[in-house]
Structures are given as structure tokens and as C-alpha cells.
Scaffold this active site. Sequence first.
Site, PDB file in Angstrom:
ATOM      1  N   ASP A   1       0.851  -1.203   0.000  1.00 52.75           N
ATOM      2  CA  ASP A   1       0.000   0.000   0.000  1.00 52.75           C
ATOM      3  C   ASP A   1       0.879   1.241   0.000  1.00 52.75           C
ATOM      4  O   ASP A   1       2.049   1.197   0.397  1.00 52.75           O
ATOM      5  CB  ASP A   1      -0.957   0.020   1.201  1.00 52.75           C
ATOM      6  CG  ASP A   1      -0.255   0.129   2.557  1.00 52.75           C
ATOM      7  OD1 ASP A   1       0.825  -0.487   2.724  1.00 52.75           O
ATOM      8  OD2 ASP A   1      -0.779   0.820   3.447  1.00 52.75           O
TER       9      ASP A   1
ATOM     10  N   ASP B   1       8.746   3.812  -1.139  1.00 58.73           N
ATOM     11  CA  ASP B   1       7.992   3.404   0.064  1.00 58.73           C
ATOM     12  C   ASP B   1       6.669   2.780  -0.348  1.00 58.73           C
ATOM     13  O   ASP B   1       5.694   3.471  -0.526  1.00 58.73           O
ATOM     14  CB  ASP B   1       7.786   4.635   0.952  1.00 58.73           C
ATOM     15  CG  ASP B   1       7.091   4.322   2.257  1.00 58.73           C
ATOM     16  OD1 ASP B   1       6.985   3.151   2.617  1.00 58.73           O
ATOM     17  OD2 ASP B   1       6.644   5.284   2.918  1.00 58.73           O
TER      18      ASP B   1
ATOM     19  N   GLU C   1       0.027  -0.941   5.911  1.00 56.89           N
ATOM     20  CA  GLU C   1       1.093  -0.339   6.729  1.00 56.89           C
ATOM     21  C   GLU C   1       0.873   1.151   6.878  1.00 56.89           C
ATOM     22  O   GLU C   1       1.026   1.710   7.962  1.00 56.89           O
ATOM     23  CB  GLU C   1       2.467  -0.609   6.091  1.00 56.89           C
ATOM     24  CG  GLU C   1       3.635  -0.369   7.053  1.00 56.89           C
ATOM     25  CD  GLU C   1       4.089   1.079   7.154  1.00 56.89           C
ATOM     26  OE1 GLU C   1       4.752   1.431   8.136  1.00 56.89           O
ATOM     27  OE2 GLU C   1       3.768   1.888   6.250  1.00 56.89           O
TER      28      GLU C   1
ATOM     29  N   HIS D   1     -21.608  35.336  12.621  1.00 57.31           N
ATOM     30  CA  HIS D   1     -21.086  36.537  11.973  1.00 57.31           C
ATOM     31  C   HIS D   1     -19.938  37.060  12.846  1.00 57.31           C
ATOM     32  O   HIS D   1     -20.113  37.281  14.041  1.00 57.31           O
ATOM     33  CB  HIS D   1     -22.203  37.574  11.868  1.00 57.31           C
ATOM     34  CG  HIS D   1     -21.815  38.761  11.041  1.00 57.31           C
ATOM     35  ND1 HIS D   1     -20.900  39.700  11.466  1.00 57.31           N
ATOM     36  CD2 HIS D   1     -22.230  39.174   9.817  1.00 57.31           C
ATOM     37  CE1 HIS D   1     -20.759  40.624  10.542  1.00 57.31           C
ATOM     38  NE2 HIS D   1     -21.559  40.329   9.511  1.00 57.31           N
TER      39      HIS D   1
ATOM     40  N   THR E   1     -16.566  36.620   6.249  1.00 55.14           N
ATOM     41  CA  THR E   1     -16.438  36.971   7.660  1.00 55.14           C
ATOM     42  C   THR E   1     -17.266  36.010   8.478  1.00 55.14           C
ATOM     43  O   THR E   1     -18.492  36.027   8.430  1.00 55.14           O
ATOM     44  CB  THR E   1     -16.884  38.429   7.901  1.00 55.14           C
ATOM     45  OG1 THR E   1     -18.163  38.597   7.301  1.00 55.14           O
ATOM     46  CG2 THR E   1     -15.901  39.408   7.306  1.00 55.14           C
TER      47      THR E   1
ATOM     48  N   ARG F   1       5.937  11.145  18.012  1.00 57.98           N
ATOM     49  CA  ARG F   1       6.898  10.061  17.763  1.00 57.98           C
ATOM     50  C   ARG F   1       7.503   9.695  19.109  1.00 57.98           C
ATOM     51  O   ARG F   1       7.894  10.569  19.880  1.00 57.98           O
ATOM     52  CB  ARG F   1       8.002  10.524  16.823  1.00 57.98           C
ATOM     53  CG  ARG F   1       7.517  10.927  15.455  1.00 57.98           C
ATOM     54  CD  ARG F   1       7.252   9.721  14.563  1.00 57.98           C
ATOM     55  NE  ARG F   1       6.525  10.127  13.364  1.00 57.98           N
ATOM     56  CZ  ARG F   1       6.243   9.327  12.357  1.00 57.98           C
ATOM     57  NH1 ARG F   1       6.589   8.047  12.390  1.00 57.98           N
ATOM     58  NH2 ARG F   1       5.579   9.780  11.328  1.00 57.98           N
TER      59      ARG F   1
ATOM     60  N   SER G   1       8.481   5.280  11.658  1.00 51.54           N
ATOM     61  CA  SER G   1       7.851   4.213  12.437  1.00 51.54           C
ATOM     62  C   SER G   1       7.370   3.091  11.520  1.00 51.54           C
ATOM     63  O   SER G   1       6.886   3.344  10.419  1.00 51.54           O
ATOM     64  CB  SER G   1       6.637   4.760  13.188  1.00 51.54           C
ATOM     65  OG  SER G   1       6.970   5.931  13.899  1.00 51.54           O
TER      66      SER G   1
ATOM     67  N   HIS H   1       6.055   9.925   0.940  1.00 55.31           N
ATOM     68  CA  HIS H   1       4.851  10.586   1.486  1.00 55.31           C
ATOM     69  C   HIS H   1       4.638  11.980   0.898  1.00 55.31           C
ATOM     70  O   HIS H   1       3.726  12.687   1.311  1.00 55.31           O
ATOM     71  CB  HIS H   1       4.898  10.710   3.021  1.00 55.31           C
ATOM     72  CG  HIS H   1       4.836   9.395   3.734  1.00 55.31           C
ATOM     73  ND1 HIS H   1       4.309   9.267   5.007  1.00 55.31           N
ATOM     74  CD2 HIS H   1       5.217   8.155   3.370  1.00 55.31           C
ATOM     75  CE1 HIS H   1       4.386   7.996   5.389  1.00 55.31           C
ATOM     76  NE2 HIS H   1       4.938   7.302   4.399  1.00 55.31           N
TER      77      HIS H   1
HETATM   78  N1  BES Z   1       8.658   3.188   5.488  1.00 54.44           N
HETATM   79  C1  BES Z   1       8.054   4.099   6.373  1.00 54.44           C
HETATM   80  C2  BES Z   1       8.806   4.268   7.669  1.00 54.44           C
HETATM   81  C3  BES Z   1      10.212   4.794   7.566  1.00 54.44           C
HETATM   82  C4  BES Z   1      10.630   5.601   6.525  1.00 54.44           C
HETATM   83  C5  BES Z   1      11.093   4.463   8.534  1.00 54.44           C
HETATM   84  C6  BES Z   1      11.930   6.056   6.454  1.00 54.44           C
HETATM   85  C7  BES Z   1      12.393   4.946   8.504  1.00 54.44           C
HETATM   86  C8  BES Z   1      12.815   5.735   7.433  1.00 54.44           C
HETATM   87  C9  BES Z   1       6.626   3.628   6.657  1.00 54.44           C
HETATM   88  O1  BES Z   1       5.950   3.264   5.497  1.00 54.44           O
HETATM   89  C10 BES Z   1       5.841   4.759   7.251  1.00 54.44           C
HETATM   90  O2  BES Z   1       5.652   5.732   6.577  1.00 54.44           O
HETATM   91  N2  BES Z   1       5.362   4.611   8.481  1.00 54.44           N
HETATM   92  C11 BES Z   1       4.500   5.569   9.069  1.00 54.44           C
HETATM   93  C12 BES Z   1       3.761   4.994  10.230  1.00 54.44           C
HETATM   94  C13 BES Z   1       2.403   4.457   9.913  1.00 54.44           C
HETATM   95  C14 BES Z   1       1.682   4.035  11.161  1.00 54.44           C
HETATM   96  C15 BES Z   1       1.545   5.372   9.104  1.00 54.44           C
HETATM   97  C16 BES Z   1       5.272   6.745   9.588  1.00 54.44           C
HETATM   98  O3  BES Z   1       6.430   6.605  10.014  1.00 54.44           O
HETATM   99  O4  BES Z   1       4.707   7.837   9.578  1.00 54.44           O
HETATM  100 MN    MN Z   2       7.095   2.075   4.294  1.00 50.60          MN
HETATM  101 MN    MN Z   3       5.268   5.161   4.514  1.00 48.24          MN
END
Ligand code: BES
Ligand code: MN
Ligand code: MN
Length: 463
Positions: free
Chosen positions: A88, A125, A158, A218, A320, A333, A404, A432
Amino acid sequence: MDAIQNYIDQNKDRFLEELLELLRIPSVSAQPAHNGDMIAAAEWLKKNLTIAGVDKVEIHQTPGHPIVYAEKMIDESLPTILVYGHYDVQPAEPLELWESPPFEPVIKKTEIHPDGAIFARGSCDDKGQVFMHLKAFEAMNLNDQLPCNVKFMIEGEEEVGSDHLGTFCKENKEMLACDVILISDTSVIANDIPSITTGLRGLSYVEVEVTGPNKDLHSGVYGGGVANPVNVLCEMIASLQDEDHRITVEGFYDNVIDLSEAERKAVNAAPFDIEEYKKGLKVNDVQGETGYSTIERTSTRPTLDVNGIWGGYIGEGAKTVLPSKAFAKISMRLVPNQEPDEITEKFIKHFTKIAPAGVTVKVEPHHGGFPVVTPIDTPEYLAAHKAMKDAYGKDPIPVRGGGSIPIVALFEKVLGVKSVLMGFGLDSDDIHSPNEHYGLFNFYKGIETIPKYFINYAELKSK
Ligand code: BES
Ligand code: MN
Ligand code: MN
């Protein structure tokens, strides 16, 4: 080994064509309109794994998106490597910021990728990275060079919190039994500075809603007389960090394990050029918790960030209005030993407490995940070190990552197996973000390195 490398060299163009095919499937897990594409991507992987010669491949339905599972068991007495990855991808929006359409991959050269990079959502990714494993397996298997058993578990949730993978693992412990979980879903420091990720941050994700008056008003007639939820939300969010950028949520740092001076020194010894960093992001300065370096701030320290904020009138021109509601999505995090549920609870308590009279607040928890730190003195890790050293001609540096992958901690808990995070992307690959890309160098280097991992691991385990 020669047979494997020859096979890779002879088939490299086809490998790329196949990846581009996979990248054309818009498997966005967060958007229900793409549910059909999720199934298509899972089916595509099944077909490709079949061609690579697995003895079993199944698509497991879940209440969410399907999980692709495959295996090739050559000998019960040999070690088993389970490859995990995800098919995904994140939503591609905002579309207007893409230089080419996100699901029509193109190859372009960049300063950092002079050999070319594949521009497409999911290229790095994680489709591009998980696909390297399929091709590495194919190269080993079709040349009768597979040194151990292999299992694949490729999920479709994921990016939305892996909601159903935990249950799947609990219900299929025997099928998933393995010695190590190998994951390529992280990055290296640079293409000439190999590294292995030895930690991931945890996550607590919440959505907040601040309500003032029961309807939009308003802003001339009522403005100044009642709380404006957008103003209030901004004040509340601003107060979540103090002047040292420390998070003010009560008890937030309670369980954080501070690194020893020696550990901090090691973390900061990784090559890092602050000027390059600023230049790459087009910022004139960095910002973060006082007393910590940028590397620490983005890997070993916990953080709080607003991911999105909205409310009131955001259309064209001016209207407004004193809005009735304001919203924000906030992520925290986490680092060892913070617990996601505990942090979420602390956040809810704090956020409710700081709400001024005149508004009500609601906090809705989204997904969470535990942080992980992986050891570097195990055969599992050493096999990666040796593989990268061989492929890059340099010792890889262990680095803790800031992102993560919540399921990694769960693998350890449920399956009792540790993961190795041998990723091949670059932090600058815009995952992302619009114009996500993955270097051809990285793609082929990964395919070349993975078989070395298999061989090293089988050898180290047989000792
Ligand atoms: N692959 C990433 C995580 C990542 C990227 C780890 C680069 C270290 C370096 C993973 O697909 C991701 O984006 N994880 C999410 C968490 C998830 C719960 C949405 C994140 O880290 O935001
Ligand atoms: Mn990933
Ligand atoms: Mn990701």
C-alpha cells in the site's frame, strides 16, 4: 554467487519493467475508492511470486486490505528468513505538485541520482523496496542457489496503521515461524555511505476537535464576545511545546530512556552535514529541542507535530465568519520506553485540561505503535553488515531511524522474532510527498545485496 549476479545483470531491464507495472496500480490504502486497486496489487504480487517459483502463495482477506503470503521451503533444517513489506502507498495528494502523474512512473536523472530515479508514488515506500526482494529471491531460486527457506508477508495496511496484521500474526504463528524478519522499508545515509537502521520510533496519533458556539456566527456581530475555536486551537497547540521545544504534556518524558554519553557520541558520529541538510530542505535554519543535535532530534528524541489543521472558511476570497469548530491531526513520535496508549492517555488528559472556558474539546485516538531498537551483535545483524560491506565496499554505519513501522515491535511480541531493517532508500527520496522517487542505483544495489544477506545468514547460522 556468480550465477545470481549474472542472472540479475541479464534480467535487469525486465525487473524494472515489472516494477513500473506494479507502480501503475494506485494502491492507496487510505482511500476507499482504491479498494479495487488494493486487490489488483495483491493479485499482481501473487502472480509475480508464482513466476519467481515459490511453492505456495495465498492472498489472505482481512476486514481491511488483503495480505499476500508466500513461501519456499527447501529444507526444514535450514534457517528461515521472513521478508516483510507493504504494497500500500500513501495518498498522492496534492496532485498539482507532482511534475509527472503519481501512478505513471517516469525515469529522470537528478543531482543525487545521476543514473536516474523512478518517479512514482510508492517507488521507494515501499513497492520498489519490497520488489527488490522478489527479484533477489527469483535470482537465487531459479538458479538453485537459495541457501535457506524464505517466507514473504506483504501487507496492504502499513500506511494506515497495520490494523489487521497483528491478528493475522497471532492466528498464523506456525505458518509464520522464522528465524529473522528482513525488512527493506528504510533508508541509507547516502549512496556512498551505507547504513543499517537499528531503531524506529513509536507513534501516538490523535485527532482533536475544538467546538465553540453551536453554529458558525457573523464575526462582526459576535467576534470578540465568544471564544473562536480556531484561535483557541492555535493557542492550545502552541502551548504544547515550551521555548526549548520540549513537549509540555504532563508526564510525556516520564519513561524516556536517556542515552548514555557514549551512546550519544556514537549517534552523533554518523556523517551529517547541517549545511547540506538545510540546503536540501530550503530552510534557513533548523529547529528543535534545546540541547540535542539534529540527528538526535530526528531519531532518539520524542516529538510532537501537527500534521494537519483546519476549520472555518478556506474557500476563495474572504468570508467573515466565526467558525463553530476547529480540528487538528497530531502525531507524537515515541522512543524507548514510552508506551503509545499511555502517551495517548496523557495527551487526552492534558489537552482536555488546558481547554479554556467557552469551548469543549474531543480527542479521538488513531493508530499507535511501539518504538524498537535492534541489537547489532547478532548473526541477524552481522549478516546485513557483511552483505552491505560486500556490495558497497564500505562498512555500513548503524543508525537509529526516525520513522515508524509499528508492526516491528509486534513481530517481536507475537512471533518472538527480531527484525533487521536493511533499507535502500534515501531520506531525500520524498516518500509521502509529491514527486516520490527511488534511485535506479538503489534499486539494483538492493537486488544485489539481498542474496548476499541470505548467503551470509545461512552461513552464520550453520556455525
Ligand atoms: N517506510 C516508512 C517508515 C520509515 C521511513 C522508517 C523512512 C524509517 C525511514 C513507513 O511506510 C511509514 O511511513 N510509516 C508511518 C507509520 C504508519 C503508522 C503510518 C510513519 O512513520 O509515519
Ligand atoms: Mn514504508
Ligand atoms: Mn510510509
